[in-house]
Structures are given as C-alpha cells and as structure tokens.
Design a protein around this motif. Sequence first.
Motif, PDB file in Angstrom:
ATOM      1  N   VAL A  25      15.685   9.072 -25.586  1.00 22.49           N
ATOM      2  CA  VAL A  25      16.386   8.719 -26.818  1.00 22.49           C
ATOM      3  C   VAL A  25      15.470   7.838 -27.662  1.00 22.49           C
ATOM      4  O   VAL A  25      14.948   6.820 -27.187  1.00 22.49           O
ATOM      5  N   SER A  26      15.260   8.242 -28.884  1.00 26.62           N
ATOM      6  CA  SER A  26      14.464   7.473 -29.848  1.00 26.62           C
ATOM      7  C   SER A  26      15.415   6.921 -30.902  1.00 26.62           C
ATOM      8  O   SER A  26      16.205   7.664 -31.483  1.00 26.62           O
ATOM      9  N   ARG A  27      15.359   5.618 -31.149  1.00 27.67           N
ATOM     10  CA  ARG A  27      16.293   4.990 -32.087  1.00 27.67           C
ATOM     11  C   ARG A  27      15.561   3.986 -32.961  1.00 27.67           C
ATOM     12  O   ARG A  27      14.858   3.111 -32.467  1.00 27.67           O
ATOM     13  N   HIS A  28      15.707   4.119 -34.269  1.00 26.84           N
ATOM     14  CA  HIS A  28      15.082   3.219 -35.233  1.00 26.84           C
ATOM     15  C   HIS A  28      16.075   2.887 -36.341  1.00 26.84           C
ATOM     16  O   HIS A  28      17.063   3.601 -36.529  1.00 26.84           O
ATOM     17  N   GLU A  29      15.781   1.841 -37.054  1.00 32.30           N
ATOM     18  CA  GLU A  29      16.619   1.521 -38.210  1.00 32.30           C
ATOM     19  C   GLU A  29      15.804   0.839 -39.290  1.00 32.30           C
ATOM     20  O   GLU A  29      14.770   0.227 -39.021  1.00 32.30           O
ATOM     21  N   VAL A  30      16.265   0.991 -40.526  1.00 26.69           N
ATOM     22  CA  VAL A  30      15.673   0.311 -41.663  1.00 26.69           C
ATOM     23  C   VAL A  30      16.798  -0.194 -42.555  1.00 26.69           C
ATOM     24  O   VAL A  30      17.941   0.263 -42.463  1.00 26.69           O
ATOM     25  N   VAL A  31      16.466  -1.127 -43.415  1.00 24.03           N
ATOM     26  CA  VAL A  31      17.365  -1.550 -44.482  1.00 24.03           C
ATOM     27  C   VAL A  31      16.618  -1.333 -45.787  1.00 24.03           C
ATOM     28  O   VAL A  31      15.444  -1.706 -45.907  1.00 24.03           O
ATOM     29  N   VAL A  32      17.277  -0.691 -46.744  1.00 22.85           N
ATOM     30  CA  VAL A  32      16.639  -0.359 -48.007  1.00 22.85           C
ATOM     31  C   VAL A  32      17.436  -0.928 -49.176  1.00 22.85           C
ATOM     32  O   VAL A  32      18.602  -1.282 -49.038  1.00 22.85           O
ATOM     33  N   GLU A  33      16.790  -0.983 -50.345  1.00 25.78           N
ATOM     34  CA  GLU A  33      17.434  -1.527 -51.536  1.00 25.78           C
ATOM     35  C   GLU A  33      18.404  -0.539 -52.168  1.00 25.78           C
ATOM     36  O   GLU A  33      19.359  -0.939 -52.824  1.00 25.78           O
ATOM     37  N   ALA A  34      18.167   0.741 -52.001  1.00 27.65           N
ATOM     38  CA  ALA A  34      18.977   1.772 -52.650  1.00 27.65           C
ATOM     39  C   ALA A  34      20.423   1.737 -52.175  1.00 27.65           C
ATOM     40  O   ALA A  34      20.729   1.263 -51.072  1.00 27.65           O
ATOM     41  N   SER A  35      21.316   2.257 -52.990  1.00 23.29           N
ATOM     42  CA  SER A  35      22.731   2.342 -52.630  1.00 23.29           C
ATOM     43  C   SER A  35      22.930   3.432 -51.583  1.00 23.29           C
ATOM     44  O   SER A  35      22.071   4.308 -51.411  1.00 23.29           O
ATOM     45  N   PRO A  36      24.070   3.419 -50.856  1.00 25.78           N
ATOM     46  CA  PRO A  36      24.345   4.505 -49.905  1.00 25.78           C
ATOM     47  C   PRO A  36      24.304   5.888 -50.552  1.00 25.78           C
ATOM     48  O   PRO A  36      23.830   6.848 -49.941  1.00 25.78           O
ATOM     49  N   LYS A  37      24.776   5.990 -51.789  1.00 19.03           N
ATOM     50  CA  LYS A  37      24.750   7.289 -52.468  1.00 19.03           C
ATOM     51  C   LYS A  37      23.322   7.751 -52.695  1.00 19.03           C
ATOM     52  O   LYS A  37      22.976   8.915 -52.424  1.00 19.03           O
ATOM     53  N   ASP A  38      22.461   6.851 -53.193  1.00 22.09           N
ATOM     54  CA  ASP A  38      21.077   7.227 -53.440  1.00 22.09           C
ATOM     55  C   ASP A  38      20.340   7.516 -52.127  1.00 22.09           C
ATOM     56  O   ASP A  38      19.482   8.399 -52.070  1.00 22.09           O
ATOM     57  N   ALA A  39      20.683   6.762 -51.080  1.00 22.34           N
ATOM     58  CA  ALA A  39      20.068   6.994 -49.776  1.00 22.34           C
ATOM     59  C   ALA A  39      20.457   8.382 -49.260  1.00 22.34           C
ATOM     60  O   ALA A  39      19.625   9.115 -48.708  1.00 22.34           O
ATOM     61  N   TRP A  40      21.725   8.757 -49.439  1.00 23.44           N
ATOM     62  CA  TRP A  40      22.193  10.072 -48.997  1.00 23.44           C
ATOM     63  C   TRP A  40      21.496  11.197 -49.774  1.00 23.44           C
ATOM     64  O   TRP A  40      21.035  12.181 -49.189  1.00 23.44           O
ATOM     65  N   LEU A  41      21.414  11.034 -51.095  1.00 25.21           N
ATOM     66  CA  LEU A  41      20.791  12.061 -51.918  1.00 25.21           C
ATOM     67  C   LEU A  41      19.321  12.248 -51.565  1.00 25.21           C
ATOM     68  O   LEU A  41      18.805  13.374 -51.566  1.00 25.21           O
ATOM     69  N   ALA A  42      18.652  11.155 -51.241  1.00 28.69           N
ATOM     70  CA  ALA A  42      17.253  11.261 -50.827  1.00 28.69           C
ATOM     71  C   ALA A  42      17.148  11.905 -49.456  1.00 28.69           C
ATOM     72  O   ALA A  42      16.288  12.767 -49.217  1.00 28.69           O
ATOM     73  N   LEU A  43      18.025  11.519 -48.535  1.00 25.39           N
ATOM     74  CA  LEU A  43      18.000  12.039 -47.171  1.00 25.39           C
ATOM     75  C   LEU A  43      18.123  13.555 -47.141  1.00 25.39           C
ATOM     76  O   LEU A  43      17.407  14.224 -46.382  1.00 25.39           O
ATOM     77  N   ILE A  44      18.999  14.116 -47.962  1.00 29.14           N
ATOM     78  CA  ILE A  44      19.242  15.557 -47.923  1.00 29.14           C
ATOM     79  C   ILE A  44      18.234  16.336 -48.768  1.00 29.14           C
ATOM     80  O   ILE A  44      18.370  17.553 -48.938  1.00 29.14           O
ATOM     81  N   ALA A  45      17.221  15.647 -49.263  1.00 33.30           N
ATOM     82  CA  ALA A  45      16.137  16.301 -50.007  1.00 33.30           C
ATOM     83  C   ALA A  45      14.808  15.956 -49.325  1.00 33.30           C
ATOM     84  O   ALA A  45      13.986  15.231 -49.876  1.00 33.30           O
ATOM     85  N   PRO A  46      14.578  16.463 -48.102  1.00 33.31           N
ATOM     86  CA  PRO A  46      13.395  16.073 -47.328  1.00 33.31           C
ATOM     87  C   PRO A  46      12.067  16.424 -47.980  1.00 33.31           C
ATOM     88  O   PRO A  46      11.034  15.831 -47.636  1.00 33.31           O
ATOM     89  N   ALA A  47      12.065  17.353 -48.926  1.00 31.91           N
ATOM     90  CA  ALA A  47      10.820  17.703 -49.607  1.00 31.91           C
ATOM     91  C   ALA A  47      10.232  16.502 -50.338  1.00 31.91           C
ATOM     92  O   ALA A  47       9.025  16.453 -50.596  1.00 31.91           O
ATOM     93  N   GLY A  48      11.092  15.524 -50.639  1.00 35.66           N
ATOM     94  CA  GLY A  48      10.632  14.361 -51.386  1.00 35.66           C
ATOM     95  C   GLY A  48      10.066  13.237 -50.539  1.00 35.66           C
ATOM     96  O   GLY A  48       9.508  12.286 -51.088  1.00 35.66           O
ATOM     97  N   TRP A  49      10.202  13.323 -49.200  1.00 35.53           N
ATOM     98  CA  TRP A  49       9.722  12.206 -48.386  1.00 35.53           C
ATOM     99  C   TRP A  49       9.181  12.611 -47.007  1.00 35.53           C
ATOM    100  O   TRP A  49       8.392  11.879 -46.406  1.00 35.53           O
ATOM    101  N   TRP A  50       9.580  13.755 -46.468  1.00 31.54           N
ATOM    102  CA  TRP A  50       9.083  14.172 -45.154  1.00 31.54           C
ATOM    103  C   TRP A  50       7.566  14.316 -45.213  1.00 31.54           C
ATOM    104  O   TRP A  50       7.006  14.809 -46.191  1.00 31.54           O
ATOM    105  N   ARG A  51       6.890  13.901 -44.157  1.00 27.92           N
ATOM    106  CA  ARG A  51       5.439  13.908 -44.160  1.00 27.92           C
ATOM    107  C   ARG A  51       4.894  15.319 -43.931  1.00 27.92           C
ATOM    108  O   ARG A  51       5.244  15.985 -42.962  1.00 27.92           O
ATOM    109  N   SER A  52       4.029  15.743 -44.846  1.00 22.43           N
ATOM    110  CA  SER A  52       3.532  17.127 -44.821  1.00 22.43           C
ATOM    111  C   SER A  52       2.786  17.473 -43.545  1.00 22.43           C
ATOM    112  O   SER A  52       2.792  18.633 -43.114  1.00 22.43           O
TER     113      SER A  52
END
Length: 255
Positions: A25-52
Amino acid sequence: MAVAALSLASPAAAELTRVTDDGFVSRHEVVVEASPKDAWLALIAPAGWWRSEHTWSGDAANLTLTPQAGGCFCETIPEVDEPGRFTLQGSVEHMRVIQAYPETALRMQGALGPLQSEPVTGILTITISTVEQGTRIVWEYNVGGTMRYEVPVISKAVDGVMGAQLTALADLLGPVAMPDAAPASDPAEGPVSSEDPAPAGADGGAEAEGKTTEAAKTTAVPVIRSRIPAPSAVVDKPASVDDAFGDLEDSQPRA
C-alpha cells in the motif's frame, strides 16, 4: 528497465505504509491552495499534470479520464505516418473508474505501469477535503496479487511514481508547506513514523532499513508526506466495512 525508470522518479519523501509477500500500500498526501472544485477539475484532466515519462506514448497530452463509474483512464497511442513506416492508432487502459464523487473522491481499479503484465489488482483511491490550510488530497494505491517482481523492489518503485504524480498535481494547484508532524485532530490515521514496516522476506532487509532510517533524519520535503500507521494498526484485513472505507470518511469537510 521499467523498474529502473520508476526508481529514478521516486521523490525523496516517498514511503510505503504496508508491504507483504503478495502486495503493498502506497499512501501520500498534499495540501494545496486551490479549492476542492478546482482540485477535482485538475484531477480528472491528467493530460495537464501527469508526467510524460510515465506514459506508453511518451506524451501526457494523450491521456484522458472519464469521471464516472465504468469510465476509462486511458491513453491514445498516436498513429505513425512517415516515410517507410505506417501504424494505426492504438490505446491503453491504465485504470477503470469504480467511483466518482465530484470534489470528494475518485476511486479507480487497475495495474499501473509494469504491473499491467501481472495478475494483480490495484485500487487507487484519491480523496479531497477542506482543511484549515487549504484543500487536502490523499492518494492511496493498494496493490495485491501474484507478481513476478520482488515485492520489496517493485513496491518502492511504484510508490515513488505515485508520489511523483501527486507532487506534479500539487505543483499545478499550488502546494502549501505543511509541518512534518501529523495533525492531532486526525488520530484514525495513526502517528507519522520515520521507519517503514519491515518487508517480509526482503533481501538485504537490514541494509535497506538502515538506509531508510538514515534518510528519515534529513530535512523532510514540506509539500508531500506519507502517513504510516502505528504497528498495532497494520492488520491483514479491515475490522469492518466502515474501516475499509475510512479513507472516504476522512475526505469529508471538517469543522
């Protein structure tokens, strides 16, 4: 070669919460400045942040994620049309969505990277919640089953990639530096430990443990942290259904 590439991407703060003979089991966490809505929208668009470098095509722009049950976290393999070579378009299914709770939780099933060739099951649960400092994102990848890799080796490599992906997402959303100590208001997750549970049957276990302990003495990376449960909390199976879904309970906004 795949394992070596994964290892090179491991962030300094990456750790495992559990390693057994047939899973981890691998478990990590972060805290970010963005709102939950913006975090969700970014999460479901991996092309914008997943490492190539962790794609089959070599380009994260080819990634898509459909945030609904049965939806695919997929990758397009572009066609090739050049002198002396022509191929049709291909595709890869990285994971399949089994739960999508907008702005709260995304749970997917699939064997990522080199695990795709093995008869293992992997469950990636990502939860989003509001905390005093911003928006908290918890990332847990639970893998189990028969694999030809040495579990103590592949688990560390995959854990490193999981940490690297979450760090990339946090960088996009604005990471918030957090103290290294676990919040006192979150006892269910247990204290943060500087040592991993010793992998069962790991070759060179004493040497690996020594390196881990030595690394823990250095200054921790403030952006990403892993929570390691107290030894008494590491059990073979959840005590109840509620325990099994405790990560989703943690994702609810707190007072």
